[in-house]
Design an enzyme around this catalytic site. Structure first.
Site, PDB file in Angstrom:
ATOM      1  N   ASP A   1       4.260  33.784 -35.640  1.00 27.08           N
ATOM      2  CA  ASP A   1       4.857  32.970 -36.700  1.00 27.08           C
ATOM      3  C   ASP A   1       4.085  31.663 -36.830  1.00 27.08           C
ATOM      4  O   ASP A   1       3.969  30.905 -35.859  1.00 27.08           O
ATOM      5  CB  ASP A   1       6.316  32.682 -36.325  1.00 27.08           C
ATOM      6  CG  ASP A   1       7.114  32.048 -37.439  1.00 27.08           C
ATOM      7  OD1 ASP A   1       6.575  31.196 -38.163  1.00 27.08           O
ATOM      8  OD2 ASP A   1       8.310  32.389 -37.559  1.00 27.08           O
TER       9      ASP A   1
ATOM     10  N   SER B   1      15.397  31.402 -40.302  1.00 27.10           N
ATOM     11  CA  SER B   1      14.694  30.122 -40.472  1.00 27.10           C
ATOM     12  C   SER B   1      15.696  29.013 -40.797  1.00 27.10           C
ATOM     13  O   SER B   1      16.551  28.698 -39.981  1.00 27.10           O
ATOM     14  CB  SER B   1      13.628  30.285 -41.562  1.00 27.10           C
ATOM     15  OG  SER B   1      12.745  29.186 -41.563  1.00 27.10           O
TER      16      SER B   1
ATOM     17  N   HIS C   1       6.668  35.388 -39.816  1.00 25.47           N
ATOM     18  CA  HIS C   1       7.909  34.771 -40.290  1.00 25.47           C
ATOM     19  C   HIS C   1       8.543  35.562 -41.440  1.00 25.47           C
ATOM     20  O   HIS C   1       9.557  35.143 -41.983  1.00 25.47           O
ATOM     21  CB  HIS C   1       7.587  33.344 -40.761  1.00 25.47           C
ATOM     22  CG  HIS C   1       8.767  32.417 -40.858  1.00 25.47           C
ATOM     23  ND1 HIS C   1       9.455  31.960 -39.760  1.00 25.47           N
ATOM     24  CD2 HIS C   1       9.383  31.852 -41.933  1.00 25.47           C
ATOM     25  CE1 HIS C   1      10.425  31.142 -40.145  1.00 25.47           C
ATOM     26  NE2 HIS C   1      10.418  31.069 -41.464  1.00 25.47           N
TER      27      HIS C   1
END
Length: 279
Positions: A224, A148, A257
């Site tokens: 996600d 991320s 995620h």
């Protein structure tokens, strides 16, 4: 450097360490896994940069990397994501996507963040020098990965230091922070309103401006919740296609995620790095 903890794992040692950082002006904590090795050996090192809200502990406790790192002979280093401590400024409203836990791997030049938020210098200069002085790394065999916000950091660092890193990969990276809300908030808050200055911290912009690496591996969860608004891997695909960079972009159906996703595909990334570090 102070040893906070150390545990035996898969024949190697998982340690957590604290030191006083000159880059951030604070104490910083990081983790290092050293696999079993001969006393005189110098080992390849893989740097892992974490995402928003994380510390070194998230991947250390949930990443499930030690078994294969021990098998492959990889040192695995995980720093924190921001400075912390008394007097370190935070987001004015305490939001999770700016300030503490959200250093975005840049050197801030905007007050009051410019005093402590110097994560670019920390992860590219200070921490590597410290790790090299205490652990048996081979400085000629380094690679980098992240998740991320940390995927953003890994990609930008590799693109700006292609001579240092043999490989780069990412889980669900923020590939174009100049074009998404998380990145726009962070880059404006740390670097100011001049968008031209943001480009050196934007993977897509760096590639458009001529930065190159031989290949990139990205895994992205199709479930996600941040995929369409914040991550936008299609922008990286377009930039790599135009630049002739070999991008492997895996869209993983049903995955989100979280570290459930990361740990599922961690072995793929470790093998990707090991193959290039040992080539």
């Amino acid at each position: 450097m102070e040893q906070v903890s150390v545990h035996r794992a898969f024949g190697g040692e998982q340690g957590v360490y604290r030191h006083a950082s000159t880059a951030t002006g604070t104490d910083m904590v990081f983790s290092v896994f050293v696999p079993p090795h001969e006393p005189s050996a110098k080992l390849p090192v893989l740097w892992y940069l974490s995402g928003l809200t994380c510390t070194h502990a998230n991947v250390t406790e949930k990443g499930e990397f030690r078994r294969l790192c021990a098998e492959l002979g990889l040192i695995f280093v995980a720093p924190d994501t921001s400075p912390r401590g008394p007097g370190v400024p935070d987001d004015a409203e305490g939001a999770y996507d700016f300030g503490l836990g959200a250093g975005f791997y840049v050197d801030a030049n905007q007050s009051p963040f410019d005093k402590n938020y110097r994560m670019w210098s920390y992860v590219t200069e200070e921490l590597p020098a410290l790790v090299a002085s205490h652990f048996p790394i081979d400085p000629m065999r380094q690679s980098i990965m992240g998740h991320s916000m940390g995927g953003h950091g890994a990609l930008t660092i590799a693109l700006r230091h292609p001579e240092r890193f043999k490989a780069v990969s990412a889980f669900a990276p923020i590939v174009a922070p100049s074009q998404v809300p998380w990145g726009e908030k962070a880059l404006a808050g740390y670097l100011g309103s001049d968008r031209a200055a943001w480009r050196k911290h934007d993977s897509v912009a760096l590639i458009q401006d001529g930065a190159r690496v031989p290949a990139i591996l990205v895994d992205q969860g199709a479930a996600d919740p941040f995929l369409e608004k914040e991550l936008r891997p299609e922008l990286l695909r377009e930039a790599c296609d135009a630049a002739g960079i070999d991008l492997t972009l895996n869209l993983r159906e049903g995955y989100d995620h979280s570290y459930y996703f990361i740990s599922t595909f961690m072995d793929d990334h470790l093998r990707w790095h090991a193959a290039r570090l040992k080539a």
